[in-house]
Structures are given as structure tokens and as C-alpha cells.
Write a protein that holds these residues in place. Structure first.
Motif, PDB file in Angstrom:
ATOM      1  N   LYS A   8       0.843  -1.188   0.000  1.00  0.00           N
ATOM      2  CA  LYS A   8       0.000   0.000   0.000  1.00  0.00           C
ATOM      3  C   LYS A   8       0.887   1.250   0.000  1.00  0.00           C
ATOM      4  CE  LYS A   8      -3.829  -2.243   2.381  1.00  0.00           C
ATOM      5  NZ  LYS A   8      -3.473  -3.598   2.126  1.00  0.00           N
ATOM      6  N   ILE A   9       0.768   2.036  -1.066  1.00  0.00           N
ATOM      7  CA  ILE A   9       1.587   3.229  -1.254  1.00  0.00           C
ATOM      8  C   ILE A   9       0.688   4.463  -1.181  1.00  0.00           C
ATOM      9  CG2 ILE A   9       3.150   4.462  -2.809  1.00  0.00           C
ATOM     10  CD1 ILE A   9       4.277   1.748  -1.937  1.00  0.00           C
ATOM     11  N   LEU A  10       1.095   5.451  -0.386  1.00  0.00           N
ATOM     12  CA  LEU A  10       0.389   6.718  -0.289  1.00  0.00           C
ATOM     13  C   LEU A  10       1.255   7.804  -0.916  1.00  0.00           C
ATOM     14  CD1 LEU A  10      -1.917   8.510   0.860  1.00  0.00           C
ATOM     15  CD2 LEU A  10      -0.447   8.841   2.859  1.00  0.00           C
ATOM     16  N   PHE A  11       0.742   8.437  -1.965  1.00  0.00           N
ATOM     17  CA  PHE A  11       1.413   9.584  -2.568  1.00  0.00           C
ATOM     18  C   PHE A  11       0.902  10.820  -1.831  1.00  0.00           C
ATOM     19  CE2 PHE A  11       1.872   6.370  -5.772  1.00  0.00           C
ATOM     20  CZ  PHE A  11       3.174   6.557  -6.187  1.00  0.00           C
ATOM     21  N   LEU A  12       1.793  11.478  -1.104  1.00  0.00           N
ATOM     22  CA  LEU A  12       1.409  12.527  -0.175  1.00  0.00           C
ATOM     23  C   LEU A  12       1.903  13.902  -0.605  1.00  0.00           C
ATOM     24  CD1 LEU A  12       0.245  13.352   2.622  1.00  0.00           C
ATOM     25  CD2 LEU A  12       2.517  12.838   3.575  1.00  0.00           C
ATOM     26  N   GLN A 136      -6.234   7.592 -12.877  1.00  0.00           N
ATOM     27  CA  GLN A 136      -5.949   7.611 -11.439  1.00  0.00           C
ATOM     28  C   GLN A 136      -7.147   8.072 -10.609  1.00  0.00           C
ATOM     29  OE1 GLN A 136      -2.588  10.250 -11.748  1.00  0.00           O
ATOM     30  NE2 GLN A 136      -1.122   8.567 -11.937  1.00  0.00           N
ATOM     31  N   LYS A 137      -8.265   8.345 -11.264  1.00  0.00           N
ATOM     32  CA  LYS A 137      -9.406   8.934 -10.564  1.00  0.00           C
ATOM     33  C   LYS A 137      -9.923   8.065  -9.421  1.00  0.00           C
ATOM     34  CE  LYS A 137     -13.056   7.451 -13.830  1.00  0.00           C
ATOM     35  NZ  LYS A 137     -12.598   6.110 -13.835  1.00  0.00           N
ATOM     36  N   ASP A 138      -9.840   6.750  -9.547  1.00  0.00           N
ATOM     37  CA  ASP A 138     -10.330   5.858  -8.491  1.00  0.00           C
ATOM     38  C   ASP A 138      -9.344   5.725  -7.336  1.00  0.00           C
ATOM     39  OD1 ASP A 138     -12.631   5.418  -9.969  1.00  0.00           O
ATOM     40  OD2 ASP A 138     -11.854   3.609 -10.919  1.00  0.00           O
ATOM     41  N   ASN A 139      -8.161   6.307  -7.477  1.00  0.00           N
ATOM     42  CA  ASN A 139      -7.131   6.244  -6.439  1.00  0.00           C
ATOM     43  C   ASN A 139      -6.803   7.625  -5.878  1.00  0.00           C
ATOM     44  OD1 ASN A 139      -6.688   3.968  -8.493  1.00  0.00           O
ATOM     45  ND2 ASN A 139      -5.615   3.268  -6.679  1.00  0.00           N
ATOM     46  N   PHE A 140      -7.555   8.615  -6.296  1.00  0.00           N
ATOM     47  CA  PHE A 140      -7.267  10.005  -5.948  1.00  0.00           C
ATOM     48  C   PHE A 140      -8.286  10.520  -4.937  1.00  0.00           C
ATOM     49  CE2 PHE A 140      -7.976  14.582  -7.311  1.00  0.00           C
ATOM     50  CZ  PHE A 140      -6.900  15.085  -6.595  1.00  0.00           C
ATOM     51  N   VAL A 141      -7.779  11.079  -3.837  1.00  0.00           N
ATOM     52  CA  VAL A 141      -8.621  11.756  -2.848  1.00  0.00           C
ATOM     53  C   VAL A 141      -8.259  13.238  -2.910  1.00  0.00           C
ATOM     54  CG1 VAL A 141      -9.242  11.960  -0.410  1.00  0.00           C
ATOM     55  CG2 VAL A 141      -8.698   9.700  -1.375  1.00  0.00           C
ATOM     56  N   HIS A 142      -9.212  14.025  -3.391  1.00  0.00           N
ATOM     57  CA  HIS A 142      -8.984  15.462  -3.519  1.00  0.00           C
ATOM     58  C   HIS A 142      -9.252  16.127  -2.174  1.00  0.00           C
ATOM     59  CE1 HIS A 142     -10.178  19.631  -5.005  1.00  0.00           C
ATOM     60  NE2 HIS A 142      -8.875  19.529  -5.141  1.00  0.00           N
ATOM     61  N   VAL A 143      -8.227  16.749  -1.618  1.00  0.00           N
ATOM     62  CA  VAL A 143      -8.299  17.391  -0.311  1.00  0.00           C
ATOM     63  C   VAL A 143      -8.526  18.889  -0.502  1.00  0.00           C
ATOM     64  CG1 VAL A 143      -6.996  17.876   1.807  1.00  0.00           C
ATOM     65  CG2 VAL A 143      -6.776  15.640   0.696  1.00  0.00           C
ATOM     66  N   ASP A 144      -9.463  19.431   0.242  1.00  0.00           N
ATOM     67  CA  ASP A 144      -9.749  20.869   0.213  1.00  0.00           C
ATOM     68  C   ASP A 144      -8.576  21.614   0.852  1.00  0.00           C
ATOM     69  OD1 ASP A 144     -10.575  23.466   1.200  1.00  0.00           O
ATOM     70  OD2 ASP A 144     -12.649  22.855   0.845  1.00  0.00           O
ATOM     71  N   SER A 145      -7.933  22.499   0.116  1.00  0.00           N
ATOM     72  CA  SER A 145      -6.726  23.178   0.609  1.00  0.00           C
ATOM     73  C   SER A 145      -7.009  24.169   1.731  1.00  0.00           C
ATOM     74  CB  SER A 145      -5.988  23.886  -0.532  1.00  0.00           C
ATOM     75  OG  SER A 145      -6.788  24.921  -1.055  1.00  0.00           O
ATOM     76  N   LYS A 156     -11.949   7.815   2.919  1.00  0.00           N
ATOM     77  CA  LYS A 156     -11.887   7.512   1.479  1.00  0.00           C
ATOM     78  C   LYS A 156     -10.597   6.759   1.152  1.00  0.00           C
ATOM     79  CE  LYS A 156     -14.595  11.443  -0.181  1.00  0.00           C
ATOM     80  NZ  LYS A 156     -14.548  12.737  -0.893  1.00  0.00           N
ATOM     81  N   ALA A 157      -9.486   7.210   1.733  1.00  0.00           N
ATOM     82  CA  ALA A 157      -8.198   6.534   1.500  1.00  0.00           C
ATOM     83  C   ALA A 157      -8.257   5.097   2.010  1.00  0.00           C
ATOM     84  CB  ALA A 157      -7.066   7.297   2.177  1.00  0.00           C
ATOM     85  N   ILE A 158      -8.815   4.890   3.179  1.00  0.00           N
ATOM     86  CA  ILE A 158      -8.938   3.538   3.742  1.00  0.00           C
ATOM     87  C   ILE A 158      -9.793   2.668   2.830  1.00  0.00           C
ATOM     88  CG2 ILE A 158      -9.960   2.206   5.643  1.00  0.00           C
ATOM     89  CD1 ILE A 158      -8.990   4.527   7.505  1.00  0.00           C
ATOM     90  N   ASP A 159     -10.897   3.214   2.321  1.00  0.00           N
ATOM     91  CA  ASP A 159     -11.754   2.456   1.397  1.00  0.00           C
ATOM     92  C   ASP A 159     -10.974   2.010   0.163  1.00  0.00           C
ATOM     93  OD1 ASP A 159     -13.956   2.654   3.048  1.00  0.00           O
ATOM     94  OD2 ASP A 159     -14.895   4.293   1.916  1.00  0.00           O
ATOM     95  N   ILE A 160     -10.127   2.887  -0.359  1.00  0.00           N
ATOM     96  CA  ILE A 160      -9.322   2.526  -1.531  1.00  0.00           C
ATOM     97  C   ILE A 160      -8.337   1.422  -1.163  1.00  0.00           C
ATOM     98  CG2 ILE A 160      -7.585   3.334  -3.183  1.00  0.00           C
ATOM     99  CD1 ILE A 160      -9.034   6.119  -3.002  1.00  0.00           C
ATOM    100  N   PHE A 161      -7.643   1.576  -0.039  1.00  0.00           N
ATOM    101  CA  PHE A 161      -6.674   0.551   0.378  1.00  0.00           C
ATOM    102  C   PHE A 161      -7.338  -0.785   0.672  1.00  0.00           C
ATOM    103  CE2 PHE A 161      -3.695   4.111   1.743  1.00  0.00           C
ATOM    104  CZ  PHE A 161      -2.816   3.868   0.705  1.00  0.00           C
ATOM    105  N   GLU A 162      -8.569  -0.774   1.089  1.00  0.00           N
ATOM    106  CA  GLU A 162      -9.288  -2.004   1.428  1.00  0.00           C
ATOM    107  C   GLU A 162     -10.006  -2.628   0.241  1.00  0.00           C
ATOM    108  OE1 GLU A 162      -9.506  -3.815   4.467  1.00  0.00           O
ATOM    109  OE2 GLU A 162      -7.672  -2.645   4.620  1.00  0.00           O
TER     110      GLU A 162
END
Length: 167
Positions: A8-12, A136-145, A156-162
Motif C-alpha cells: 500500500k503506497i500513499l502519494f502525499l 488515477q481517478k479511483d485512487n485520488f482523494v482530492h483534499v480541500d486546501s 476515502k483513502a482507507i476504502d481505496i486501500f481495502e
């Protein structure tokens, strides 16, 4: 059939994900650029075995790693993306290249990672920018800046990893 291990890789991204305009406005920068509460939220991913790849324009360097760990990051940082610094390349392209470099094959049409080893991969991109590839849309979580990372974003990230465990 035996399940393959899933890496499981998180691009941060950092500034809009772990800081945010609201934090900077409230603290007037006196507490730095990283909100420890956002880092604590991110640490919820530790139990999933998530590894971090820095995809921020801050770059992958000692200063960035030190700032993250000083603010409480408990996830292992395994590297950073290569920034091409070309106007016509998006961050999604840089992430695709990184996935290809780590795992050996990345399908830019589907966004799936195909490994030359028995290792499987799931990845999440946490970023306040939207310059990702369509695949990459199904692996992208758009964060409000403004708000930066929220409980909803982490879920959402956990749902993707699971996802692989639910199939």
C-alpha cells in the motif's frame, strides 16, 4: 487461490493536505506549516501497512522528512516522486512514472499496477491539486486546501486501500 501480499503506497502532497489555509490563518504561521492534528489523522493509516512517497513540490529530502517526523508522522517514508518541472506535465504523470519505477509496469489506460514480482499494489493519492491522470481517478482523494485533511478524506483513502480485500 492464495491472496498475494498487497503493498500500500500513499502519494502525499504536504502543503494543502497537512497544513491548509485555515491552519495558517489561525496560527499565523507560528506553529509552522504542518498541522500536527492532520498528521495524527494520517497516522490512522499505519495499521494498514501504508508506506509514504512524497509527491509534494517540497520534494523528498532530509528537511521534508525531518519536518514530517518532528510533527509526529509514524508512517514509513520510502521515497519521493521525480519532478519533471515541465509546464506540460502533470503530477499524475510523475506519479505514474514512480509507480512504474517501483513495480515494473503501470497501465496508463486503466491506472492499474502490474508487478513483475508476486507483489500486488494499491495506491492512494492525497493532494489538493487536481492534475492527475484520468486513469488515477479511483485512487485520488482530492483534499480541500482550506480545511486540509479531514476524517472523510482518511476514510476515502482507507476504502481505496481495502478495495482488494473486498473483492
Amino acid at each position: 487461490m492464495e491472496n498475494k501480499p498487497c503493498r500500500k503506497i500513499l502519494f502525499l502532497d504536504i502543503d494543502g493536505v497537512l497544513g491548509g489555509d485555515d491552519f495558517l490563518k489561525r496560527t499565523k504561521g507560528r506553529e509552522g506549516l504542518i498541522d500536527r492534528e492532520k498528521v495524527a489523522l494520517l497516522n490512522r493509516l499505519k495499521s494498514y501497512g501504508v508506506e509514504v512517497v512524497i509527491s509534494s513540490s517540497w520534494g523528498y529530502n532530509d528537511d521534508t522528512v525531518n519536518q514530517l517526523t518532528a510533527n509526529g508522522l509514524e508512517l514509513p517514508i520510502i521515497g519521493g516522486i521525480e519532478h519533471f518541472h515541465k509546464d506540460w506535465l502533470c503530477r499524475g504523470t510523475e506519479i505514474a512514472k514512480c509507480l512504474y519505477d517501483i513495480f515494473g509496469d503501470y497501465d496508463v489506460f486503466t491506472g492499474k499496477v502490474y508487478s513483475y514480482t508476486d507483489e500486488d499494489c494499491e495506491y492512494v493519492i492525497l493532494d489538493d491539486d487536481v492534475d492527475m491522470l484520468m486513469c488515477q481517478k479511483d485512487n485520488f482523494v482530492h483534499v480541500d486546501s482550506y480545511k486540509a485533511l479531514t476524517e472523510e478524506d482518511i476514510n476515502k483513502a482507507i476504502d481505496i486501500f481495502e478495495r482488494k480485500n473486498k473483492k
